[in-house]
Each structure stands twice: as C-alpha cells, then as structure tokens.
Write an enzyme that holds these catalytic residues in place. Sequence first.
Site, mmCIF file in Angstrom:
data_model
loop_
_atom_site.group_PDB
_atom_site.id
_atom_site.type_symbol
_atom_site.label_atom_id
_atom_site.label_comp_id
_atom_site.label_asym_id
_atom_site.label_seq_id
_atom_site.Cartn_x
_atom_site.Cartn_y
_atom_site.Cartn_z
ATOM 1 N N ASP A 11 -25.308 22.115 -10.812
ATOM 2 C CA ASP A 11 -24.931 22.277 -12.351
ATOM 3 C C ASP A 11 -23.525 22.725 -12.423
ATOM 4 O O ASP A 11 -22.935 23.694 -11.552
ATOM 5 C CB ASP A 11 -26.009 23.121 -13.074
ATOM 6 N N ARG A 15 -18.352 22.430 -17.223
ATOM 7 C CA ARG A 15 -17.601 23.720 -17.771
ATOM 8 C C ARG A 15 -16.552 23.812 -16.527
ATOM 9 O O ARG A 15 -15.485 24.434 -17.001
ATOM 10 C CB ARG A 15 -18.634 24.938 -17.343
ATOM 11 N N HIS A 28 -17.455 15.752 -13.127
ATOM 12 C CA HIS A 28 -18.348 15.031 -12.206
ATOM 13 C C HIS A 28 -17.853 14.369 -11.154
ATOM 14 O O HIS A 28 -18.688 14.264 -10.056
ATOM 15 C CB HIS A 28 -19.086 13.878 -13.190
ATOM 16 N N LEU A 122 -31.035 13.142 8.663
ATOM 17 C CA LEU A 122 -31.406 14.061 7.279
ATOM 18 C C LEU A 122 -32.072 12.563 6.349
ATOM 19 O O LEU A 122 -31.484 11.549 6.298
ATOM 20 C CB LEU A 122 -30.176 14.402 6.862
ATOM 21 N N ARG A 179 -29.556 26.530 -7.646
ATOM 22 C CA ARG A 179 -28.977 26.231 -9.097
ATOM 23 C C ARG A 179 -27.576 26.726 -8.838
ATOM 24 O O ARG A 179 -27.427 27.830 -8.594
ATOM 25 C CB ARG A 179 -29.826 26.327 -9.947
HETATM 26 C C1 IPE Z 1 -29.757 19.539 -15.183
HETATM 27 O O1 IPE Z 1 -28.951 20.169 -15.724
HETATM 28 C C2 IPE Z 1 -29.765 18.232 -14.811
HETATM 29 C C3 IPE Z 1 -28.843 18.130 -13.488
HETATM 30 C C4 IPE Z 1 -27.981 19.013 -13.387
HETATM 31 C C5 IPE Z 1 -28.738 16.946 -12.923
HETATM 32 P P1 IPE Z 1 -28.205 20.329 -17.380
HETATM 33 O O2 IPE Z 1 -27.230 21.010 -17.149
HETATM 34 O O3 IPE Z 1 -28.534 18.988 -17.996
HETATM 35 O O4 IPE Z 1 -29.623 21.394 -17.782
HETATM 36 P P2 IPE Z 1 -29.720 22.300 -19.179
HETATM 37 O O5 IPE Z 1 -29.777 21.323 -20.133
HETATM 38 O O6 IPE Z 1 -28.511 23.150 -19.061
HETATM 39 O O7 IPE Z 1 -30.895 23.105 -18.829
HETATM 40 C C1 IPE Z 2 -24.436 18.945 -13.976
HETATM 41 O O1 IPE Z 2 -23.476 19.549 -14.342
HETATM 42 C C2 IPE Z 2 -24.188 17.353 -13.738
HETATM 43 C C3 IPE Z 2 -25.234 16.798 -14.626
HETATM 44 C C4 IPE Z 2 -26.173 17.266 -15.526
HETATM 45 C C5 IPE Z 2 -25.010 15.108 -14.515
HETATM 46 P P1 IPE Z 2 -23.289 19.600 -15.974
HETATM 47 O O2 IPE Z 2 -22.725 18.135 -16.613
HETATM 48 O O3 IPE Z 2 -24.581 19.777 -16.921
HETATM 49 O O4 IPE Z 2 -22.220 20.685 -16.300
HETATM 50 P P2 IPE Z 2 -22.223 21.882 -17.361
HETATM 51 O O5 IPE Z 2 -23.649 22.458 -17.386
HETATM 52 O O6 IPE Z 2 -22.016 21.058 -19.011
HETATM 53 O O7 IPE Z 2 -21.242 22.614 -17.076
HETATM 54 MG MG MG Z 3 -25.373 21.771 -17.047
#
Ligand code: IPE
Ligand code: IPE
Ligand code: MG
Length: 241
Positions: A11, A15, A28, A122, A179
């Site tokens: 995650d 940001r 990404h 793995l 996480r």
């Molecule tokens: C969860 O992350 C899914 C992945 C990291 C793939 P999100 O960033 O979408 O989760 P919330 O919405 O902040 O809880």
């Molecule tokens: C996790 O990063 C990747 C996916 C959910 C695909 P985010 O896209 O949720 O990044 P933030 O949480 O908005 O920073």
């Molecule tokens: Mg996120």
Amino acid sequence: MLPRHIAIIMDGNGRWATQRFMPRIAGHKAGVDSVRKIVKACVEKKIEVLTLWAFGNENWKRPQQEVSFLMNLMTSMMENEIKKIHEENIQLHIIGDRSRLDKNLQQKIAQAEQLTANNSGLKLIIAFSYSGYWDITEAMRKIAVEIQENRITPTDISPELIQQKLALANFPDPDLFIRSSGEQRLSNFLLWNLAYTELYFTNVFWPDFDVAELEKALLFFASRERRFGATSEQLQAGQYA
Ligand code: IPE
Ligand code: IPE
Ligand code: MG
C-alpha cells in the site's frame, strides 16, 4: 525463525507519487520495482510462500483510467516478467475473481501458472481482483454444492473443510503479515487465513519498501512468541511443539 509464509498488502503507491507531484500511476510503476526486490530477497532467503496483494475487489471502484493502468501492468507482468520468474524456479499462482478480468489477461494468467507449475522454488501468490469476502463466499458456495449433490452433510462442515475450499487451500496460512504506508487495517484481505498471523505495520510507502524494510519485519517476527491459545509455560515445556 523465519516465516514459512509472508503475506503483504502493498500500500501507498498513490501517496508516494502525489508527494512527488506525479500522477498516481507513477507510484504503481515504482511499486513494481519493490515487488522485484522483495521477490528476489524471498528467493534468496528460501521463504516457502510469498503472497502479494496487487488489486482488491474494492479497487474496481477507482477511476477507470487507474483501473486500466493496473490491468495493463498485470498483463505486461504476465507477458514480460514470466520468463525471469520461471528461470528463478518460482511457482506462480494468482488468486481472486478471474471472471471480472478480460479474456486476454485470464489467458495470460493461465499460461503463466501452467509454465511454472512444476517449479520447486518460492511459491509466489499474487492476489488480484481478490477480497476476503469473495474468497469466503466462494468457499460457502462450493460447500453448498457438495451438500446439494449429497456428497457431504451439514455435520461435515468444519474449520478444516472450509479451509480446503479457500483460495489458499494448498498453502500454509501466512505466518507474517506486512502492510506498508501506515494504514493499520486488513481492508478485506485474507480474512480467514490471517486468524493467527503476526501483524507488522510500517509507515514506509510501498515504492520505498526495500530489503532493509523486509529485514525489519523479519526481525519483528523472530521476536514474537506464537502461543496459539496456549500458555508460555506450556510452550516451554514442549507440550505444543
Ligand atoms: C488495499 O489497499 C488493496 C491493495 C493494496 C492491493 P487500499 O489502499 O485500496 O485499501 P483502503 O481502501 O485504503 O483500505
Ligand atoms: C496500493 O497503493 C496499490 C493498489 C491498491 C493497487 P494505493 O494505490 O492504494 O496507494 P495509496 O494508498 O492511495 O497511497
Ligand atoms: Mg491504498
């Protein structure tokens, strides 16, 4: 002790990019480099199973442009990274609701899994279009069908049977959950299989998550006493070894 199975919510890509005045998709893209580094480190450390959550069922609600980008990224991983994955003796598995993916991606996933099926290194599981609710719902459906076809009765339903119907049926449950990005929630990830997993949270955004960060999580894990409901004294007496 090293965990047999590590599960990661990757995650903070968005940001990370926003902080740099870049579009979210740049985050990404940068996140893929972290994936490569962490997979390589897990191969070197001889970790048995690594599960990475790349796209959640709830992420379908994101702007269409971002969803398309993530679909294309996954497709190109299946096309371009698979050779390297295979060379590293990695066995690849994708878990999630494939019916929502386009036919081309479904096909690429099937091919990638087939190519690496006999590898002995793995076990890399990518959770894509995955959510814990979806997983448990599918498991319930499978059990309901077996009852309807008179193959089992309701008294046969047990935690073990449910576990066998889940996406991780053929793998040990995660020992260590990580996480990134500072969020301390499961966001509908592996709900059943994380019941006894050690939970580790770090503020680092996923594109900045490197081997040093992984080492910190492993150190945290090594310091935990996993009691599974027993007492410390019972464990020390070797009663549950
Ligand atoms: C969860 O992350 C899914 C992945 C990291 C793939 P999100 O960033 O979408 O989760 P919330 O919405 O902040 O809880
Ligand atoms: C996790 O990063 C990747 C996916 C959910 C695909 P985010 O896209 O949720 O990044 P933030 O949480 O908005 O920073
Ligand atoms: Mg996120």
